[in-house]
Enzyme design. Structure first.
Site, mmCIF file in Angstrom:
data_model
loop_
_atom_site.group_PDB
_atom_site.id
_atom_site.type_symbol
_atom_site.label_atom_id
_atom_site.label_comp_id
_atom_site.label_asym_id
_atom_site.label_seq_id
_atom_site.Cartn_x
_atom_site.Cartn_y
_atom_site.Cartn_z
ATOM 1 N N SER A 17 0.426 -1.033 -0.220
ATOM 2 C CA SER A 17 -0.308 0.061 0.015
ATOM 3 C C SER A 17 1.313 0.740 -0.186
ATOM 4 O O SER A 17 1.505 1.262 -0.657
ATOM 5 C CB SER A 17 -1.515 -0.331 1.116
ATOM 6 O OG SER A 17 -1.782 1.157 0.998
ATOM 7 N N HIS A 40 -7.176 -5.493 0.847
ATOM 8 C CA HIS A 40 -6.618 -5.058 1.159
ATOM 9 C C HIS A 40 -5.488 -5.506 1.851
ATOM 10 O O HIS A 40 -4.533 -5.261 1.684
ATOM 11 C CB HIS A 40 -6.699 -3.887 1.021
ATOM 12 C CG HIS A 40 -5.749 -2.523 0.716
ATOM 13 N ND1 HIS A 40 -5.318 -1.546 -0.019
ATOM 14 C CD2 HIS A 40 -5.087 -1.541 2.039
ATOM 15 C CE1 HIS A 40 -4.699 -1.317 0.076
ATOM 16 N NE2 HIS A 40 -4.262 -1.199 1.472
ATOM 17 N N ARG A 59 -11.586 6.267 -4.866
ATOM 18 C CA ARG A 59 -10.885 6.750 -3.975
ATOM 19 C C ARG A 59 -10.047 7.888 -3.322
ATOM 20 O O ARG A 59 -9.728 7.430 -2.151
ATOM 21 C CB ARG A 59 -9.497 6.022 -4.198
ATOM 22 C CG ARG A 59 -9.310 3.986 -4.615
ATOM 23 C CD ARG A 59 -10.346 3.190 -4.247
ATOM 24 N NE ARG A 59 -10.663 2.926 -6.103
ATOM 25 C CZ ARG A 59 -11.707 2.002 -6.265
ATOM 26 N NH1 ARG A 59 -12.700 1.911 -5.392
ATOM 27 N NH2 ARG A 59 -11.894 1.759 -7.516
ATOM 28 N N ASP A 95 -9.664 -6.116 -3.691
ATOM 29 C CA ASP A 95 -9.694 -4.935 -2.939
ATOM 30 C C ASP A 95 -9.457 -3.383 -3.393
ATOM 31 O O ASP A 95 -10.079 -3.238 -4.502
ATOM 32 C CB ASP A 95 -7.309 -4.636 -3.542
ATOM 33 C CG ASP A 95 -7.450 -3.705 -2.635
ATOM 34 O OD1 ASP A 95 -7.574 -3.066 -1.985
ATOM 35 O OD2 ASP A 95 -5.841 -3.373 -2.364
#
Length: 246
Positions: free
Chosen positions: A72, A223, A105, A195
């Site tokens: 990430s 995720h 997002r 994810d």
């Protein structure tokens, strides 16, 4: 190994560190600035600042070029390291990465940041269920036993480290995609099928931008796939990193 937003480097020790040590590697984990045992979270900082932290650690330990793994935000940090100090990266694995935020997002990130900046006290059960829905695969959520265990864990894992909000303010910059064409380190990008936070197509864009990079989607995880389905994640990491340096 570089962890993502709000989490301690200790998260790697549940599954990845034992697998890598068994594979013959010496593994180094740490807390990003403002997280866990690391200071520096009392002011805003940038992705470059976090990359400089990694560079400083590698130099302080006199590691030279080494294999690096991030997830990430940690992957975005490694992308910056590979651009600024290519001499320190021999190979890298980028898990759940991206170089930009699509509208959904971006909106999600702004909402989470606004929530923390207002100082609203979030009920533990609400925090747990939103974390579960954002981070886990639908397959895990459909399993009542697994869902109960994860919800209990998320309910006790409140993100209170001072560096977390500063990390939330760091935004992915799509202009970096063109720069990633200059990355020389052999790179493997791992995405997770379910994810929500960093969907596979955003990771695939990063892989396409880095010359020679490979790309893999691991199914049935979200995720935190490195915790949700660690076995295939570990196999993918080890297969790419190759034989331990002698």
């Amino acid at each position: 190994m570089v962890m993502g937003s709000g989490a301690s480097g200790r998260a790697w020790h549940a599954h990845q560190v034992p697998a890598l040590v068994a594979g013959g590697y010496k593994v180094i984990t740490f807390d990003n600035r403002g997280i866990g045992g690391s200071s520096g979270g009392d002011r805003d900082f940038s992705l470059r600042d976090m990359a400089d932290d990694v560079i400083g650690l590698v130099e302080r330990l006199d590691l030279g070029a080494c294999r690096m793994v991030g997830t990430s935000l940690g992957s975005q940090v490694l992308q910056e390291v590979a651009l600024t100090r290519p001499d320190l990266v021999s190979r890298m694995v980028l898990i759940a990465t991206r170089a930009r935020e699509d509208y959904a997002r971006q909106y999600l990130g702004e909402v989470i940041l606004e929530l923390y900046e207002t100082g609203v006290e979030i009920p533990a059960k609400y925090r747990a269920v939103t974390e579960a829905l954002s981070n886990l695969s639908r397959h895990t959520l459909h399993d009542d036993v697994a869902a109960r265990d994860w919800l209990e864990m998320f309910g006790h894992a409140e993100k209170t480290d001072p560096g977390y909000v500063a990390q939330l303010r760091i935004r992915a910059d799509s202009r970096k995609l063109e720069e990633y064409g200059d990355i020389k380190a052999p790179t493997h990008v791992i995405a997770f099928e379910d994810d929500v936070i960093t969907p596979p197509h955003l990771g695939e864009e990063v892989a396409a931008a880095i010359p020679g990079a490979t790309f893999e989607i691991i199914p049935r995880c979200g995720h935190v796939g490195y915790l949700e389905r660690p076995e295939p994640v570990n196999r993918s990491i080890l297969a790419f990193l190759g034989e331990k340096a002698r």
